[in-house]
Scaffold this motif. Structure first.
Motif: not given
Length: 128
Positions: A41-45, A52, A54, A56-57, A72, A76
């Motif tokens: 699962e990719e998201y911006l922190s 910002k 990127k 990865y979880r 899940r 991260s």
């Protein structure tokens, strides 16, 4: 005596102790098995400067007694630590298979870091 660093020291040390305790509690009874990374699962922190990054979880699966569990990760990473489709060592506790963790990245290092950060904060809070 300065109250702000002292409060920060107490928070850091309690958080560090909790992380170390959780690591010990979980790993003390953990069972190792082989699993597989099935995706990320990719998201911006955002950091404190609003930059910002990127993150990865990992999403992994493993099986116990013929039951397949898809998990899940709660942790991260800045990089994909294990390529998708590759095997991974999974730690789980009997009768709590839905709360499994990847062995890679499951360490007390963060707890030790928080405890280490609390030491200068105690110093500045008590003697600063």
């Amino acid at each position: 005596m300065d109250v702000i660093p002292l409060i920060a020291a107490i928070i850091f040390s309690l958080l560090g102790l909790y992380i170390c305790f959780d690591y010990y509690r979980f790993n003390n009874n953990a069972i190792k098995t082989q699993g597989k990374i099935i995706g990320y699962e990719e998201y911006l922190s955002k950091d404190s400067n609003n930059n910002k990054r990127k993150m990865y979880r990992p999403i992994f699966e493993y099986s116990v007694d013929g039951n397949v569990f898809e998990i899940r990760s709660k942790t991260s990473f800045r990089h994909k630590i294990i390529p998708q489709g590759h095997p991974a060592v999974v730690l789980y506790n009997k009768n709590d298979e839905a709360n499994a963790r990847l062995a890679k990245g499951n360490g007390a290092g963060l707890g030790v870091l928080f405890i280490g950060l609390s030491i200068p904060a105690y110093y500045f809070g008590l003697f600063g």
